[in-house]
Motif scaffolding. Sequence first.
Motif, short mmCIF file in Angstrom:
data_model
loop_
_atom_site.label_atom_id
_atom_site.label_comp_id
_atom_site.label_asym_id
_atom_site.label_seq_id
_atom_site.Cartn_x
_atom_site.Cartn_y
_atom_site.Cartn_z
N LEU A 188 6.74 -6.82 11.25
CA LEU A 188 5.28 -7.44 10.91
C LEU A 188 5.04 -7.20 9.10
CD1 LEU A 188 2.70 -9.32 11.55
CD2 LEU A 188 1.92 -7.04 12.26
N ALA A 189 5.12 -5.92 8.82
CA ALA A 189 5.03 -5.58 7.64
C ALA A 189 5.74 -6.34 6.56
CB ALA A 189 5.35 -4.40 7.38
N LEU A 190 7.06 -6.48 7.16
CA LEU A 190 7.93 -7.36 6.07
C LEU A 190 7.82 -8.67 6.04
CD1 LEU A 190 11.49 -5.68 6.99
CD2 LEU A 190 10.09 -5.35 4.84
N THR A 191 7.25 -9.35 7.08
CA THR A 191 6.88 -10.72 7.14
C THR A 191 5.50 -10.90 6.66
OG1 THR A 191 8.05 -11.03 9.15
CG2 THR A 191 6.40 -12.56 8.80
N ARG A 192 4.45 -10.13 6.71
CA ARG A 192 3.22 -10.41 6.39
C ARG A 192 3.01 -10.07 4.93
NH1 ARG A 192 -1.59 -12.31 8.44
NH2 ARG A 192 -3.39 -12.06 7.32
N TYR A 193 3.61 -8.86 4.54
CA TYR A 193 3.53 -8.10 3.31
C TYR A 193 4.96 -7.92 2.79
CZ TYR A 193 -0.78 -7.34 5.30
OH TYR A 193 -2.42 -7.50 5.80
N PRO A 194 5.52 -9.03 2.37
CA PRO A 194 7.19 -8.93 2.05
C PRO A 194 6.95 -8.07 0.51
CG PRO A 194 6.34 -11.07 1.88
CD PRO A 194 5.48 -10.23 2.50
N PRO A 195 7.96 -6.96 0.46
CA PRO A 195 7.86 -6.44 -0.98
C PRO A 195 8.42 -7.58 -2.13
CG PRO A 195 8.99 -5.11 0.30
CD PRO A 195 8.75 -6.20 1.28
N LEU A 228 3.18 -18.61 1.40
CA LEU A 228 2.94 -20.04 1.60
C LEU A 228 2.85 -20.25 3.16
CD1 LEU A 228 4.86 -21.68 -1.39
CD2 LEU A 228 2.24 -20.91 -1.33
N TRP A 229 3.83 -19.68 3.68
CA TRP A 229 4.09 -20.02 5.17
C TRP A 229 3.47 -18.81 6.15
CZ3 TRP A 229 8.75 -20.08 2.20
CH2 TRP A 229 9.01 -21.18 1.33
N ALA A 230 2.47 -18.48 5.69
CA ALA A 230 1.87 -17.19 6.53
C ALA A 230 1.49 -17.46 7.99
CB ALA A 230 0.61 -16.69 6.09
N THR A 232 11.74 -12.35 11.14
CA THR A 232 12.15 -12.48 9.55
C THR A 232 13.30 -11.72 9.11
OG1 THR A 232 9.88 -13.11 9.07
CG2 THR A 232 11.28 -12.45 7.22
N ASP A 233 14.18 -12.36 8.74
CA ASP A 233 15.49 -11.79 7.94
C ASP A 233 15.20 -10.77 6.92
OD1 ASP A 233 17.80 -10.62 7.04
OD2 ASP A 233 18.86 -12.60 7.27
#
Length: 480
Positions: free
Chosen positions: A287-294, A326-328, A336-337
């Motif tokens: 979820l962290a990587l998907t919603r707040y990707p570095p 854009l695709w949140a 998410t990979d």
Amino acid sequence: MTTRHDGPSATALRRETASPLENILFSAALAARRLPWADLPTRTLGLDALTREGLTHRLMAHLQRHRHGRPARLRTPYGTFLVPADRADAESLLAAADGAGALGSPYALAADGSRRGLSPHALPTTAPDALTEDELDLLAAQVTEHLLPVLGARREDGTLDRDHWHAGMLRLSRRVVVGAAATEDSLLSEIVTAAAAAAGSRTHEERTAAVRRRLAPYLAEPDPASLAGRLAADAEDAEQADLVVAHALALVSTATSVSALQALALLAAGAAPATPPTASPEAAMELALTRYPPLATVVHPVRAAFGGQDRPPLAPGDEILHDGQLWAQHAPGERTDPAWALCGSPSGCGTARFAALVGREVVRMATTGMRPLLVAPRCAAERLPDTLDPRTLTVTLTASDAPCGVPLGHGGPHTAHGARGQADADRLELHAQRLSACAADPGWNGNETGERFRMTLLAHADRCANAAADVRRAARRLSD
């Protein structure tokens, strides 16, 4: 007579090119990311459709409907980009173009429009994320060894010290990737970070050479209990071990110091379920990587013509924008990979998956016997903030069997209020320091008005410092 077509047809360009209004709305959505507080009035009134996220979602849905899933060519103050209609289309297009050798080196696009290089993708033949049971046990032991001092350095109210967390996670990253001898080599991390930021610039080769020189002593006799040691066992990987190790160190450092802390905050906010069987460090980390990707916004330049019957035509000079924000509105449970969040490589990255694995292990060990509590920013699972800057996070840990809000090692029913009070005191002290620094500016010298403003600033700073001391004393009483 035969007409030669070297690039996209005029019809295709007309179909791709956005209207002036679409360009304006898209540019506004990008620019609004610099103002995270801009959505506050509309959210307060319950007008979520008028927030940046709501407007962006509707704009992307409009572009998808009117272009039948084909990318839109959007002109922004930061450049003209081809913007795919959704995440699946973007990843499919980029993977195909990368496989055909049509893409150049990607770069990150910051919220202010500035561009920075990324750690060059270097994939070993040995799958970094394919660990045996023994290797997983060894990783868990290494994480525990470096996490315990970080947890032991918590403040009196039980909150994690962000500086200790960052430094501790960088030490862990060097231990896991390079080996025990590199654990305290903080300069290595700084050199790797500088080389990644310089990718694509004139200084990149010079900085890459510095990375290789710094890594050489560690790779001469690699630690078998590290990723570098595993790579050394493969002759093919040994030839480019320095590039792979530098890439891995950059990604693991980000996953542990940034994404793992965000995952703890999401667990605390209830965004990732906190009880088995659905709760897991994996769910929080994803979820962290998907919603707040570095790597929230990555631009992929096109260096060779590419296209086909089922692909939009691409020409050299085009730039494809991959922007996860854009695709949140992704489907619940979508995986998410990590390559898209950490590496930017369109063709997958086993090193990124390894970095995410280390980050999950950090979250798992940090929550073993403990429950995270989010002190700041205050948010709920159903209304998460658009940004979750790790520099602004205040997370405390409570014993799993203790009443909610009681940090580990502390007692009393009001400890949660004590934690919040300590955070408020920190903010007051910081504000006092900033006021004092402003008052010290020599620009106030020279006239009576300037001196009067300086005295006013110093008076405010003194009041903030006194208030911080009062709040901190009260917070300590509540934490006892």
